[in-house]
Design an enzyme around this catalytic site. Structure first.
Site, PDB file in Angstrom:
ATOM      1  NE  ARG A  16      65.148  14.998   6.568  1.00  0.00           N
ATOM      2  CZ  ARG A  16      65.750  15.646   7.553  1.00  0.00           C
ATOM      3  NH1 ARG A  16      66.296  16.826   7.318  1.00  0.00           N
ATOM      4  NH2 ARG A  16      65.818  15.121   8.753  1.00  0.00           N
ATOM      5  CG  ASP A  59      53.866  19.626  13.764  1.00  0.00           C
ATOM      6  OD1 ASP A  59      53.913  18.430  14.151  1.00  0.00           O
ATOM      7  OD2 ASP A  59      54.484  20.549  14.320  1.00  0.00           O
ATOM      8  CB  VAL A  60      52.597  13.947  12.307  1.00  0.00           C
ATOM      9  CG1 VAL A  60      52.807  13.749  10.814  1.00  0.00           C
ATOM     10  CG2 VAL A  60      53.924  13.861  13.073  1.00  0.00           C
ATOM     11  CE1 TYR A 152      63.441   6.838  15.902  1.00  0.00           C
ATOM     12  CE2 TYR A 152      64.325   4.652  16.316  1.00  0.00           C
ATOM     13  CZ  TYR A 152      63.835   5.590  15.438  1.00  0.00           C
ATOM     14  OH  TYR A 152      63.731   5.280  14.098  1.00  0.00           O
ATOM     15  CB  THR A 190      71.313   7.554   9.562  1.00  0.00           C
ATOM     16  OG1 THR A 190      71.066   7.563   8.150  1.00  0.00           O
ATOM     17  CG2 THR A 190      70.213   6.803  10.264  1.00  0.00           C
TER      18      THR A 190
END
Ligand code: NAD
Length: 248
Positions: A16, A59-60, A152, A190
Site C-alpha cells: 500500500r 518481514d524486513v 523514528y 499518515t
C-alpha cells in the site's frame, strides 16, 4: 520503450502507500516488480492489479527471510537490479515517554530492515556483476530534528548514513545507493494524523509547505523511478528531498 525495461525490481512494504505506487509506476515503465510486505491480503490484491508484478511475504526484520526471498528472486528472474527499502513504521511520541520497547520496535523495521535489505541484495548484485540501484526511503525527519520523533527520526538519520557507506563501498561494483526524504505524504501511515484528517489543522499544516499541498505517493514514486532508472546513472550517496519545500 520504458525506462525500466527488463529490470528486476524489489520493493519492500509495497502492499500500500508509497511502495504500491512505486510498483505501479515501475511496471508501467517495463519493470518486473516484486512487492513484499507483511500485509498479505493487501499485497496480493495490489500485485493482481499490476502487470508483471508478484507479491511475496517478507518481514524486513528477519535475516533468514531476506536470504530466502532474494535467493528465490534470483532463481526465478536471474538477478535483482533495483531494491527499494521502503517498508517503515511511524511512532509519534514525546522523547521522555518513549520506552525501550518502542525504540527497539521502530529500529527493527526502519533501521535493521534497511541494513538487512542492503546487505542481502548488495551481495547478490556484487556476485551478479551487473551493478544496480538501491533506494532507501528515509524522511525529512532524517534531514532535521522533528518534535515527537525521537525513535523514528533516529532511524531515518541512520538510513541516510548507511546509504553513504553503501555508496562508498559498492560504487566500484556499479551499485548506486541513494536516499529519498519524503515530507508530508498522504498514505495509510499518515491517515490518522490530525494534520491530514482534521480540516483546520490540515490548512495550517499546508501553510508550512512552500507548494501549499500535502504530497501524494506519486510525488515520491517519480523520484524513485528516476533513481531506479539509468537517468540517474551518475548519482550515488545522495539524499533527495521530496517535500514540497518544507526542509530548507
Ligand atoms: P504505509 O504505512 O502506507 O506503508 C508502509 C508499508 O510498510 C506498509 O504496507 C506496512 O505493512 C509495511 N511494513 C511495516 N512493517 C513491516 C515489516 N516488518 N516488514 C515488511 N513490511 C512492513 O506508509 P508510507 O507512507 O507509504 O511509508 C513508506 C515509507 O515512507 C516508510 O519508510 C515511511 O517511514 C516513509 N515516509 C513516509 C512519510 C509520510 O508522510 N507518509 C514521510 C516520510 C517518510
Amino acid at each position: 520503450m520504458g525506462r525500466l525495461d527488463g529490470k528486476v525490481t524489489l520493493i519492500t512494504g509495497g502492499a500500500r502507500g508509497q511502495g504500491a505506487e512505486e510498483a505501479r509506476l515501475f511496471a508501467s515503465e517495463g519493470a518486473t516488480v516484486i512487492i513484499t510486505d507483511v500485509l498479505d491480503e493487501e499485497g496480493r490484491a495490489c500485485a493482481a492489479d499490476i502487470p508483471r508484478t508478484t507479491y511475496l511475504h517478507l518481514d524486513v526484520r528477519s535475516e533468514a527471510a531476506w536470504e530466502e526471498i532474494v535467493a528465490g528472486v534470483i532463481r526465478t528472474h536471474g538477478r535483482v537490479d533495483v531494491l527499494v527499502n521502503n517498508a517503515g513504521i511511524d511512532l509519534a511520541k514525546r522523547f521522555e515517554l518513549t520506552t525501550l520497547d518502542d525504540w527497539e520496535r521502530v529500529v527493527a523495521v526502519n533501521q535493521t530492515g534497511v541494513f538487512l535489505g542492503m546487505r542481502t541484495v548488495g551481495r547478490a548484485m556484487i556476485s551478479a556483476g551487473t551493478g544496480g540501484s538501491i533506494i532507501n526511503v528515509s524522511s525529512v525527519a532524517g534531514m532535521e530534528g522533528v518534535r515527537g520523533r525521537a525513535a523514528y527520526g533516529s532511524t531515518k538519520w541512520a538510513v541516510r548514513g548507511i546509504t553513504k557507506v553503501g555508496a562508498l563501498e559498492w560504487g566500484e561494483h556499479g551499485i548506486r545507493v541513494n536516499s529519498i526524504h519524503p515530507g508530508f505524504i498522504e498514505t495509510p501511515m499518515t491517515a490518522d494524523l490530525k494534520a491530514f484528517k482534521d480540516p483546520e489543522t490540515r490548512v495550517r499544516a499546508e501553510k508550512v509547505v512552500s507548494l501549499r499541498r500535502m504530497g501524494q505517493p506519486l510525488d515520491i514514486a517519480w523520484m524513485a523511478l528516476f533513481l531506479a532508472s539509468d537517468e540517474s546513472s551518475y548519482c550515488t550517496g545522495q539524499e533527495f528531498v521530496v517535500d514540497g519545500g518544507v526542509h530548507h
